[in-house]
Design a protein around this motif. Structure first.
Motif, short mmCIF file in Angstrom:
data_model
loop_
_atom_site.label_atom_id
_atom_site.label_comp_id
_atom_site.label_asym_id
_atom_site.label_seq_id
_atom_site.Cartn_x
_atom_site.Cartn_y
_atom_site.Cartn_z
N LEU A 64 0.83 -1.21 0.00
CA LEU A 64 0.00 0.00 0.00
C LEU A 64 0.86 1.26 0.00
CD1 LEU A 64 -2.79 -1.05 2.53
CD2 LEU A 64 -3.08 -0.62 0.08
N ARG A 86 -4.19 8.10 -4.13
CA ARG A 86 -3.19 8.11 -3.07
C ARG A 86 -3.84 8.14 -1.69
NH1 ARG A 86 -0.48 13.67 -1.96
NH2 ARG A 86 -2.47 13.82 -0.84
N SER A 99 -5.54 4.92 -0.73
CA SER A 99 -4.55 3.95 -0.29
C SER A 99 -4.12 4.24 1.15
CB SER A 99 -3.32 3.98 -1.21
OG SER A 99 -3.68 3.72 -2.54
N LEU A 133 2.06 1.67 -3.52
CA LEU A 133 0.99 2.21 -4.36
C LEU A 133 0.79 3.69 -4.09
CD1 LEU A 133 -1.70 -0.64 -4.24
CD2 LEU A 133 -0.44 0.16 -6.25
N ARG A 134 0.78 4.06 -2.80
CA ARG A 134 0.59 5.47 -2.42
C ARG A 134 1.69 6.35 -3.01
NH1 ARG A 134 2.35 8.84 1.87
NH2 ARG A 134 0.71 10.23 2.64
#
Length: 302
Positions: free
Chosen positions: A80, A173, A176, A83-84
């Motif tokens: 995560l 963002r 996430s 991804l962020r």
């Protein structure tokens, strides 16, 4: 003699949280203004890269002092966080290109649509309940966005579409972020994000020849790094000291800071349609936050 009214811990926390949020908006807005000023002397992504080095040093020091580097982070949270940070890179590129080419206040006005997009995305992707009132507010808010963008009008700028693209990635963002373990310090998340953004900006900076850094340019870069690190720190403090429903509306002060900086620093003033659109976006965003608090209170009562 009348006794002074006692301030409850909850009210005191909200006031501190609101004060920190005002500092958040001022820090990020001033930092963006310094980047734009520095980009007049140096290539844009050279500026973002050098600013990132300053921010990394400051945030890394704070994360180390807080013991964040000793934390054991679960694989799910690592994904995560990745991804962020990737979403931040995808938002950073169009945002800074637009920032360097659009009126300063217009960029900030479009960013105020973020609470609306977060509410909509939460309903679509996280299954969060959103009633017809909030859906209607989101629809009206999008009309405000169109007033700012002015598609097909004399005031239209294709760079406004880049800001909207950035808003989309920032929405991803923040979604996430909601799923990351809250025990992970915000300053650590800020440091990781600064590393990702700085590395990406460093790669993009190689596409154009670098310019020498003057004394004035160096001060702008250091100032931008300090303000971005301050913004991340104050953001964490704002969320820890106040209730989200009370503190979040103060983020709209960013638009006031942007208008003042745009006028006094860059000699820009929004046109009437931009003012109308910004007013609609802010009003619908505040209403959406209000309805969210109403729904939460009803759930607690049940």
């Amino acid at each position: 003699m009348p006794q002074p009214l006692a301030t409850s811990p909850r009210a005191a926390g909200n006031l501190r949280g609101a004060a920190y949020m005002l500092l958040v908006t001022a820090s990020f807005t001033v930092g963006d203004a310094l980047i734009r000023s520095a980009a007049e002397q140096m290539p844009l992504f050279q500026v973002v890269f050098l600013r990132g080095l300053v921010a990394m040093a400051l945030l890394g020091g704070m994360a180390w002092r807080s013991g964040a580097f000793a934390l054991r982070i679960a694989p799910r949270d690592r994904r995560l966080i990745g991804l962020r940070s990737g979403a931040e890179i995808c938002a950073m590129i169009p945002f800074f290109i637009a920032l360097a080419n659009m009126p300063f206040a217009n960029v900030s006005a479009l960013l105020q649509a973020l609470p609306l997009t977060l509410t909509l995305a939460g309903a679509l992707f996280l299954g969060e309940p959103v009633g017809w009132r909030r859906l209607a507010a989101i629809g009206v808010g999008l009309v405000g966005v169109l007033c700012i963008v002015q598609p097909g009008g004399a005031g239209f700028s294709a760079y406004a579409l880049l800001v909207l693209l950035a808003v989309g990635f920032v929405t991803f963002r923040d979604l996430s972020t909601r799923r990351i373990d809250p025990g992970i310090p915000a300053v650590f998340l800020g440091f990781v994000m600064a590393v990702f953004v700085t590395v990406a900006a460093g790669g993009l900076s190689l596409l154009t020849p670098w310019a020498p850094v003057t004394g004035a340019g160096g001060l702008l870069l250091v100032g931008a790094g300090v303000f971005i690190a301050s913004g991340y720190t104050f953001a964490a403090l704002a969320m820890r000291h106040g209730e989200i429903g009370f503190v979040t509306p103060f983020r709209y002060m960013a638009l006031i800071w942007a208008v003042l900086i745009g006028f006094f620093v860059f000699g820009e003033w929004p046109d009437p349609l931009t003012w109308i659109g910004a007013g609609i976006v802010v009003a619908t965003g505040l209403y959406t936050l209000y309805r969210e608090q109403v729904v939460r209170r009803r759930r607690r009562a049940r």
